[in-house]
Motif scaffolding. Structure first.
Motif, PDB file in Angstrom:
ATOM      1  N   GLY A  62      21.657  14.285  36.428  1.00 16.74           N
ATOM      2  CA  GLY A  62      21.351  15.469  36.563  1.00 16.74           C
ATOM      3  C   GLY A  62      22.478  16.650  37.043  1.00 16.74           C
ATOM      4  O   GLY A  62      22.473  17.446  36.357  1.00 16.74           O
ATOM      5  N   VAL A  63      23.411  15.875  37.762  1.00 18.81           N
ATOM      6  CA  VAL A  63      24.477  16.648  38.096  1.00 18.81           C
ATOM      7  C   VAL A  63      25.384  16.909  36.973  1.00 18.81           C
ATOM      8  O   VAL A  63      25.961  17.749  36.747  1.00 18.81           O
ATOM      9  CB  VAL A  63      25.261  15.946  39.600  1.00 18.81           C
ATOM     10  CG1 VAL A  63      26.494  16.579  39.566  1.00 18.81           C
ATOM     11  CG2 VAL A  63      24.481  16.008  40.603  1.00 18.81           C
ATOM     12  N   ALA A  64      25.686  15.560  36.259  1.00 17.74           N
ATOM     13  CA  ALA A  64      26.546  15.816  35.092  1.00 17.74           C
ATOM     14  C   ALA A  64      25.907  16.637  34.113  1.00 17.74           C
ATOM     15  O   ALA A  64      26.561  17.514  33.304  1.00 17.74           O
ATOM     16  CB  ALA A  64      26.367  14.287  34.416  1.00 17.74           C
ATOM     17  N   ALA A  65      24.616  16.854  33.807  1.00 26.64           N
ATOM     18  CA  ALA A  65      23.976  17.718  32.979  1.00 26.64           C
ATOM     19  C   ALA A  65      24.280  19.144  33.455  1.00 26.64           C
ATOM     20  O   ALA A  65      24.323  20.106  32.652  1.00 26.64           O
ATOM     21  CB  ALA A  65      22.584  17.275  32.918  1.00 26.64           C
ATOM     22  N   LEU A  66      24.125  19.450  34.836  1.00 24.97           N
ATOM     23  CA  LEU A  66      24.322  20.760  35.358  1.00 24.97           C
ATOM     24  C   LEU A  66      25.844  20.978  35.036  1.00 24.97           C
ATOM     25  O   LEU A  66      26.053  22.237  34.669  1.00 24.97           O
ATOM     26  CB  LEU A  66      24.198  20.637  37.036  1.00 24.97           C
ATOM     27  CG  LEU A  66      24.370  22.069  37.388  1.00 24.97           C
ATOM     28  CD1 LEU A  66      23.440  23.153  36.921  1.00 24.97           C
ATOM     29  CD2 LEU A  66      24.238  21.852  39.016  1.00 24.97           C
ATOM     30  N   LEU A  67      26.855  20.161  35.184  1.00 24.30           N
ATOM     31  CA  LEU A  67      28.232  20.670  34.841  1.00 24.30           C
ATOM     32  C   LEU A  67      28.352  20.909  33.454  1.00 24.30           C
ATOM     33  O   LEU A  67      28.991  21.902  33.079  1.00 24.30           O
ATOM     34  CB  LEU A  67      28.933  19.437  35.182  1.00 24.30           C
ATOM     35  CG  LEU A  67      29.321  19.185  36.877  1.00 24.30           C
ATOM     36  CD1 LEU A  67      29.986  17.858  37.088  1.00 24.30           C
ATOM     37  CD2 LEU A  67      29.699  20.504  37.483  1.00 24.30           C
ATOM     38  N   GLY A  68      27.662  20.019  32.643  1.00 24.60           N
ATOM     39  CA  GLY A  68      27.676  20.279  31.139  1.00 24.60           C
ATOM     40  C   GLY A  68      27.022  21.638  30.807  1.00 24.60           C
ATOM     41  O   GLY A  68      27.346  22.384  29.940  1.00 24.60           O
ATOM     42  N   GLY A  69      25.754  21.920  31.649  1.00 22.06           N
ATOM     43  CA  GLY A  69      25.084  23.239  31.110  1.00 22.06           C
ATOM     44  C   GLY A  69      26.262  24.408  31.794  1.00 22.06           C
ATOM     45  O   GLY A  69      26.021  25.331  31.150  1.00 22.06           O
TER      46      GLY A  69
END
Length: 172
Positions: A62-69
């Protein structure tokens, strides 16, 4: 207990469907949707008996996806609500379900963009009614793409392969 587990797990599909429809009709995804997803993930994971390692991996995804987002938002590729929905969905899906989620979301985002280009073409634009207003706006040239729809489709398609989805299916 199974009723509470079921209710918590059904929050995910319900919220991503609401987010997709909201984005389609208003080009916004309210923050409360992502907050509900984040707030219900941990109780759902604990009640379904996910081990702490799986919960940690899901949080990291989730954190990695937030950074990518955030990067995609900064580049102007997606809106802020899309980035938050993407991250909250990734939290629920975890690893390895994130891979099909990402692939399906990309394919659906491309298909949505192509469909909107077709809808916004000179040949079709004359046939789009002015009401409902959201449909007229959807067909308007230069308008954004509601990627929340693609994110919702990708999330729903990948959910059955997620750690939570598998744990939930194991109840029955």
């Amino acid at each position: 207990m199974a009723l509470i587990q079921s209710a918590l797990v059904f929050v995910f599909p319900a919220m991503v469907i609401v987010a997709g429809l909201k984005d389609l009709t208003s080009y916004t995804i309210p923050n409360w949707i992502s907050l509900v997803l984040i707030g219900t993930f941990f109780p759902a994971a604990l009640l379904l008996g996910l081990p702490p390692e799986a919960i940690g991996v899901s949080a990291a995804v989730g954190v990695a996806a937030l950074l990518g987002g955030m990067v995609m938002f900064a580049l102007g590729w997606i809106g802020g609500g899309d980035a938050k929905l993407f991250a909250a969905s990734a939290l629920w899906l975890g690893w390895p379900a994130f891979v099909p989620f990402l692939l399906i979301t990309c394919v659906m985002g491309g298909a949505l963009a192509v469909a909107l280009l077709f809808l916004r073409s000179n040949q079709l634009q004359a046939f789009v009614p002015s009401n409902p207003r959201w449909l007229f706006r959807l067909a308007t040239k230069g308008e954004n793409v509601p990627y929340g729809v693609a994110i919702a489709v990708g999330a729903l398609a990948a959910f059955s392969t997620s750690t939570l989805g598998v744990a939930f299916a194991g109840l029955f």
